[in-house]
Design a protein around this motif. Sequence first.
Motif, PDB file in Angstrom:
ATOM      1  N   PHE A   9       0.803  -1.219   0.000  1.00  0.00           N
ATOM      2  CA  PHE A   9       0.000   0.000   0.000  1.00  0.00           C
ATOM      3  C   PHE A   9       0.838   1.271   0.000  1.00  0.00           C
ATOM      4  O   PHE A   9       0.292   2.367  -0.107  1.00  0.00           O
ATOM      5  CB  PHE A   9      -0.949   0.004   1.206  1.00  0.00           C
ATOM      6  N   ILE A  10       2.147   1.149   0.130  1.00  0.00           N
ATOM      7  CA  ILE A  10       3.017   2.317   0.007  1.00  0.00           C
ATOM      8  C   ILE A  10       3.889   2.183  -1.239  1.00  0.00           C
ATOM      9  O   ILE A  10       4.916   2.860  -1.363  1.00  0.00           O
ATOM     10  CB  ILE A  10       3.903   2.489   1.256  1.00  0.00           C
ATOM     11  N   ALA A  11       3.483   1.322  -2.167  1.00  0.00           N
ATOM     12  CA  ALA A  11       4.298   1.055  -3.348  1.00  0.00           C
ATOM     13  C   ALA A  11       3.601   1.565  -4.601  1.00  0.00           C
ATOM     14  O   ALA A  11       2.376   1.570  -4.702  1.00  0.00           O
ATOM     15  CB  ALA A  11       4.576  -0.444  -3.487  1.00  0.00           C
ATOM     16  N   SER A  12       4.395   2.000  -5.563  1.00  0.00           N
ATOM     17  CA  SER A  12       3.879   2.377  -6.871  1.00  0.00           C
ATOM     18  C   SER A  12       4.205   1.271  -7.857  1.00  0.00           C
ATOM     19  O   SER A  12       5.070   0.438  -7.618  1.00  0.00           O
ATOM     20  CB  SER A  12       4.506   3.691  -7.336  1.00  0.00           C
ATOM     21  N   GLN A  13       3.504   1.292  -8.976  1.00  0.00           N
ATOM     22  CA  GLN A  13       3.743   0.282  -9.994  1.00  0.00           C
ATOM     23  C   GLN A  13       3.719   0.961 -11.352  1.00  0.00           C
ATOM     24  O   GLN A  13       2.792   0.825 -12.121  1.00  0.00           O
ATOM     25  CB  GLN A  13       2.673  -0.812  -9.941  1.00  0.00           C
ATOM     26  N   VAL A  14       4.765   1.732 -11.614  1.00  0.00           N
ATOM     27  CA  VAL A  14       4.767   2.513 -12.838  1.00  0.00           C
ATOM     28  C   VAL A  14       6.181   2.576 -13.405  1.00  0.00           C
ATOM     29  O   VAL A  14       7.161   2.588 -12.677  1.00  0.00           O
ATOM     30  CB  VAL A  14       4.227   3.941 -12.582  1.00  0.00           C
TER      31      VAL A  14
ATOM     32  N   ILE B  72     -10.716  -3.853 -14.182  1.00  0.00           N
ATOM     33  CA  ILE B  72     -10.156  -4.019 -15.532  1.00  0.00           C
ATOM     34  C   ILE B  72      -8.948  -3.101 -15.721  1.00  0.00           C
ATOM     35  O   ILE B  72      -7.917  -3.512 -16.274  1.00  0.00           O
ATOM     36  CB  ILE B  72     -11.234  -3.736 -16.597  1.00  0.00           C
ATOM     37  N   ILE B  73      -9.065  -1.858 -15.256  1.00  0.00           N
ATOM     38  CA  ILE B  73      -7.929  -0.926 -15.340  1.00  0.00           C
ATOM     39  C   ILE B  73      -6.732  -1.480 -14.562  1.00  0.00           C
ATOM     40  O   ILE B  73      -5.589  -1.436 -15.030  1.00  0.00           O
ATOM     41  CB  ILE B  73      -8.331   0.462 -14.793  1.00  0.00           C
ATOM     42  N   TYR B  74      -7.014  -2.020 -13.393  1.00  0.00           N
ATOM     43  CA  TYR B  74      -5.962  -2.612 -12.564  1.00  0.00           C
ATOM     44  C   TYR B  74      -5.284  -3.785 -13.281  1.00  0.00           C
ATOM     45  O   TYR B  74      -4.053  -3.876 -13.309  1.00  0.00           O
ATOM     46  CB  TYR B  74      -6.565  -3.064 -11.238  1.00  0.00           C
ATOM     47  N   LYS B  75      -6.076  -4.676 -13.874  1.00  0.00           N
ATOM     48  CA  LYS B  75      -5.510  -5.845 -14.564  1.00  0.00           C
ATOM     49  C   LYS B  75      -4.702  -5.434 -15.788  1.00  0.00           C
ATOM     50  O   LYS B  75      -3.646  -6.016 -16.068  1.00  0.00           O
ATOM     51  CB  LYS B  75      -6.625  -6.808 -14.956  1.00  0.00           C
ATOM     52  N   LEU B  76      -5.189  -4.455 -16.540  1.00  0.00           N
ATOM     53  CA  LEU B  76      -4.446  -3.978 -17.709  1.00  0.00           C
ATOM     54  C   LEU B  76      -3.097  -3.393 -17.277  1.00  0.00           C
ATOM     55  O   LEU B  76      -2.081  -3.599 -17.941  1.00  0.00           O
ATOM     56  CB  LEU B  76      -5.262  -2.924 -18.464  1.00  0.00           C
TER      57      LEU B  76
ATOM     58  N   ILE C 119       0.558  -4.798 -18.550  1.00  0.00           N
ATOM     59  CA  ILE C 119       1.564  -3.929 -19.156  1.00  0.00           C
ATOM     60  C   ILE C 119       2.855  -3.955 -18.344  1.00  0.00           C
ATOM     61  O   ILE C 119       3.965  -4.046 -18.888  1.00  0.00           O
ATOM     62  CB  ILE C 119       1.026  -2.488 -19.270  1.00  0.00           C
ATOM     63  N   TYR C 120       2.718  -3.885 -17.028  1.00  0.00           N
ATOM     64  CA  TYR C 120       3.884  -3.909 -16.137  1.00  0.00           C
ATOM     65  C   TYR C 120       4.682  -5.193 -16.323  1.00  0.00           C
ATOM     66  O   TYR C 120       5.917  -5.166 -16.425  1.00  0.00           O
ATOM     67  CB  TYR C 120       3.403  -3.772 -14.693  1.00  0.00           C
TER      68      TYR C 120
ATOM     69  N   SER D 244      10.380  -7.865 -20.782  1.00  0.00           N
ATOM     70  CA  SER D 244      11.223  -7.331 -21.848  1.00  0.00           C
ATOM     71  C   SER D 244      12.542  -6.812 -21.298  1.00  0.00           C
ATOM     72  O   SER D 244      13.613  -7.073 -21.853  1.00  0.00           O
ATOM     73  CB  SER D 244      10.471  -6.210 -22.570  1.00  0.00           C
ATOM     74  N   ASN D 245      12.499  -6.097 -20.177  1.00  0.00           N
ATOM     75  CA  ASN D 245      13.727  -5.568 -19.576  1.00  0.00           C
ATOM     76  C   ASN D 245      14.638  -6.677 -19.068  1.00  0.00           C
ATOM     77  O   ASN D 245      15.856  -6.612 -19.181  1.00  0.00           O
ATOM     78  CB  ASN D 245      13.383  -4.619 -18.433  1.00  0.00           C
TER      79      ASN D 245
END
Length: 303
Positions: free
Chosen positions: A25-30, A272-276, A280-281, A287-288
């Motif tokens: 809950f204090i983490a970002s995923q971007v 759905i937004i969360y799953k997309l 992508i992540y 890939s990285n």
Amino acid sequence: MKMSFFTEHFSVEKLFPVQKNPRIFIASQVYYYEKRECENQWHMKVSIFSRDRRSRRFTCPYEYRNWQYNKSQPNIKYLIYRTCHAAYLLTTWILSLDRRSYVFLTNWGYTLLTLQSVICWIMLTSATIDSRVSKGFSEGCLAKFHNVYWIIHAISNAIGFLISIIYWTTIYGPSGGKFTATNFFVHGSNSITIFLDLCITAHPIYLIHCCYPMIFGLVYLTFSIIFYFCDKGRGGSGMIYNILDWNYPGKTTGIVIGILFFVIFLHALTFIIYKLKIIIYEKIMKSNNQSQQEIHSTGPPEV
């Protein structure tokens, strides 16, 4: 596969907002795309390099970088985002208040949206200070607040989208609503900030949590009925919105039932937004990782 999906999102255990790993809950995923210099290494996806023979530095024009690769520790970039997010919502919430604010669903929803943002900022700030001062990290603040934040987050997301859609389709034009800065803050920018937050936060969204915005809707429905009788007793119309007019109970009941089902749909939309975002992540991560493996196996280009 179907059973695992059902267990993940519809089990009784998932109904209660308790996370085994509250640090999420204090983490970002971007990810963001930045220009950077790579010393003694190169990126397989980049085909153009500039060479400096003196320092033997290779410029990798662009590369995906993660805001917060280690999601178990607080991150200063995410803290800056959360500070701006909370400050904006708190400021616009104060500007939107008037003597009748308590009546409208808009203000109920915007208050919850602001509250969840402030709670998240408190959790992240506390964790950041703790990690900087004591060189460690305690989950005390997260354990106390993350479940409350999670419930309010689920409510404010679905209700925020609902408020924007209902206002701009049934109130703004048909009821003669005026476009003002305050109206945009609470009926337009609310959904923008919700969508942005859904794209950035790392904590999960469960479908079974649709019960929370529905309970919130039922609470407001009860309030509107109480307000109707109280206002009628004072000689008023008892009406809060044109579509929520208990002078016509049959019509209003049908509208309310439809809105409750629409809330379920909107919560599913946030899922759905969360799953997309996760898809992508994971694709970028894969890939990285593949690129890094190729870097270690082939080495930098000859100079």
